[in-house]
Motif scaffolding. Sequence first.
Motif, PDB file in Angstrom:
ATOM      1  N   ARG A 385       1.553  16.625  -0.824  1.00  0.00           N
ATOM      2  CA  ARG A 385       1.652  17.310  -2.110  1.00  0.00           C
ATOM      3  C   ARG A 385       3.096  17.168  -2.577  1.00  0.00           C
ATOM      4  O   ARG A 385       4.023  17.502  -1.850  1.00  0.00           O
ATOM      5  N   VAL A 386       3.275  16.687  -3.815  1.00  0.00           N
ATOM      6  CA  VAL A 386       4.603  16.324  -4.299  1.00  0.00           C
ATOM      7  C   VAL A 386       4.898  17.055  -5.603  1.00  0.00           C
ATOM      8  O   VAL A 386       4.035  17.153  -6.485  1.00  0.00           O
ATOM      9  N   ILE A 442      10.631  27.088 -13.304  1.00  0.00           N
ATOM     10  CA  ILE A 442       9.294  26.751 -12.799  1.00  0.00           C
ATOM     11  C   ILE A 442       9.303  26.421 -11.312  1.00  0.00           C
ATOM     12  O   ILE A 442       8.415  26.839 -10.558  1.00  0.00           O
ATOM     13  N   LEU A 443      10.301  25.672 -10.848  1.00  0.00           N
ATOM     14  CA  LEU A 443      10.287  25.184  -9.464  1.00  0.00           C
ATOM     15  C   LEU A 443      10.246  26.305  -8.424  1.00  0.00           C
ATOM     16  O   LEU A 443       9.463  26.212  -7.463  1.00  0.00           O
ATOM     17  N   VAL A 447       7.125  25.987  -5.767  1.00  0.00           N
ATOM     18  CA  VAL A 447       7.246  25.662  -4.344  1.00  0.00           C
ATOM     19  C   VAL A 447       6.785  26.827  -3.467  1.00  0.00           C
ATOM     20  O   VAL A 447       6.284  26.616  -2.348  1.00  0.00           O
ATOM     21  N   ALA A 448       6.922  28.047  -3.983  1.00  0.00           N
ATOM     22  CA  ALA A 448       6.448  29.198  -3.215  1.00  0.00           C
ATOM     23  C   ALA A 448       4.928  29.265  -3.199  1.00  0.00           C
ATOM     24  O   ALA A 448       4.314  29.579  -2.167  1.00  0.00           O
ATOM     25  N   ASP A 449       4.292  28.944  -4.337  1.00  0.00           N
ATOM     26  CA  ASP A 449       2.841  29.065  -4.447  1.00  0.00           C
ATOM     27  C   ASP A 449       2.099  27.862  -3.861  1.00  0.00           C
ATOM     28  O   ASP A 449       1.083  28.026  -3.169  1.00  0.00           O
ATOM     29  N   ARG A 450       2.587  26.656  -4.131  1.00  0.00           N
ATOM     30  CA  ARG A 450       1.829  25.453  -3.778  1.00  0.00           C
ATOM     31  C   ARG A 450       2.320  24.776  -2.502  1.00  0.00           C
ATOM     32  O   ARG A 450       1.671  23.870  -2.002  1.00  0.00           O
ATOM     33  N   GLN A 451       3.497  25.180  -2.013  1.00  0.00           N
ATOM     34  CA  GLN A 451       4.033  24.679  -0.749  1.00  0.00           C
ATOM     35  C   GLN A 451       3.951  23.147  -0.648  1.00  0.00           C
ATOM     36  O   GLN A 451       3.238  22.590   0.197  1.00  0.00           O
ATOM     37  N   PRO A 452       4.704  22.457  -1.498  1.00  0.00           N
ATOM     38  CA  PRO A 452       4.669  20.980  -1.462  1.00  0.00           C
ATOM     39  C   PRO A 452       5.290  20.435  -0.182  1.00  0.00           C
ATOM     40  O   PRO A 452       6.127  21.082   0.467  1.00  0.00           O
ATOM     41  N   GLN A 476      11.915  25.986   2.360  1.00  0.00           N
ATOM     42  CA  GLN A 476      11.968  25.024   3.456  1.00  0.00           C
ATOM     43  C   GLN A 476      11.010  23.851   3.218  1.00  0.00           C
ATOM     44  O   GLN A 476      10.209  23.470   4.088  1.00  0.00           O
ATOM     45  N   VAL A 477      11.084  23.283   2.013  1.00  0.00           N
ATOM     46  CA  VAL A 477      10.311  22.075   1.718  1.00  0.00           C
ATOM     47  C   VAL A 477      10.723  21.000   2.725  1.00  0.00           C
ATOM     48  O   VAL A 477      11.915  20.722   2.890  1.00  0.00           O
ATOM     49  N   PRO A 478       9.780  20.375   3.430  1.00  0.00           N
ATOM     50  CA  PRO A 478      10.134  19.472   4.533  1.00  0.00           C
ATOM     51  C   PRO A 478      10.995  18.277   4.142  1.00  0.00           C
ATOM     52  O   PRO A 478      11.853  17.848   4.903  1.00  0.00           O
TER      53      PRO A 478
END
Length: 528
Positions: A385-386, A442-443, A447-452, A476-478
């Motif tokens: 997911r990006v 937005i970001l 990133v909190a909701d969709r955990q890319p 902590q996006v990988p």
Amino acid sequence: MDRIIPVSPGDEVDVVLHGVTQEGKGVGRISAAGSSGRADRGGFTLFVRGGLPGERVRARVTRVARGYADAEVVAVMEASDARVRPPCPVFGACGGCQFQHGDYGWQLDVKRERVREALERIGRFRTVYEGSGDPGVGGSAKGSGEVMGSTGKSEEAVGEGRLLVPAGAHSPVDTVVIHSTLGMESPWRYRNNIHMAVKNRGGRLAAGYYSSGGRRWVATEDCPIADKRLVALIRAGLRAAEVCGWQAAEKATHGPAGARSHGESTGGVGRLYHLAARVAPGTGQTMLIAVVDREQMPHLGEFSDRVRDAVPEVTSVILNVRRRGEGPIYGRRSIALYGPSRIVDRMGGLWFEISPTSFYQVNSQQAERMYRLAVEAAGLDGSQRVVDAYCGVGTLSLFLSRSAAWVTGIEVAREAVADARRNARMNRIGNARFQVGAVEEILPRLVADRQPDVVTLDPPRRGCRREVLEALICSQVPRVVYVSCDPATLARDLRILAGGGYQVRGVWPVDMFPQTGHVESVALLGLQ
């Protein structure tokens, strides 16, 4: 006690140059006596237009400021091995290119060195060049010399205001591998988009560019970094406008584009501000754009016909109307005089529509290579997911979408998002979505909701807002892929991310603009 200024405008001095600025000026220092036969790094700084690192030159001082002076080369007494003859007759006067007097290998070295210096001075990273095994700290690229900002300061002070290097980042930590600059096989005729200011000169219309800073207009009939098809279209537009009785908005002695012109408030036949041309290298489609002050220009049909007679393969002829207060180049309204209102390009197996005023990378060949590099750095296998932040018209998003589960692009410009959605539909890509809004708003929520799994960043020159970087650290996006157009803000942002648990796994400089001082970079980060 004030520092002694050893020179005055008009003085000629001998100086050895040891560095170069982004603007292509050689950097040297002279003693209080006003001359130096060696690279005296402790003296008064001279920025010498037309000089290269390692050269001994005689320079004439043109301007003196507190702490430094500007000068120009009068004679080269000991030339650098990198020196070449510039092919452009207006190089040095025109502000478009800065490095035509240095060979291309030297240019690539200088750009990697500029990235290295920013990472060390601003980011406080240790650096190593790929394959060298030697730390970059205190070193330099072969033949490039010291790379400095336009005022001779550390690049911490260059850009939009002073860069805020985070607290606690004042000693070098980590080691960043800087790869060789990704250059072009042929660094000429690469631009797919040019716009030239039109002036009345000697009773005829002439097109040209502005000098650095926009203070002086320089007429030219060719541009060696522009696709030849664009040059032919500009010439055809000038001659057609003359026959149709169009006048330029300003005489050749007037100020830069965007300044108020007499044609805006007078009657008459209408005024021509600019001629612009675009080409889609992947399809060969071309577009000429005439930027004028009113819709009712005389003989519009004849203008279009004459352009087509001169360049039969032209795809579109566009009239762009720039009202007072709009600009500085284009107005809001575009009218197709001939052909479609957009041209279509094919890049990397994808289709992209290009409107008269939309943003599209000016170097298609290097843009494709940079996007492929970013996709490779993202490490996609179809399951990720990006989120693509600062996505513009969706070019990188669509490249990513072919190897990802889904891609969400974020862009503040509503018109760009409309173009991105149109491009996705044209390519029948259903796993790319686009949101309108500021990335810093937005970001964090996305990133909190969709955990890319991956976030790509392609910000403007000023870099990312602090909220953007903090959102990545908190979530902590990988994996993060950062596409940068400014080494100084890249270094600042990488240090913030490194302080939040990320490791910079590599930086790849990309030469998107050969013959200029600009450099793009792709950086890969992963959690430690």
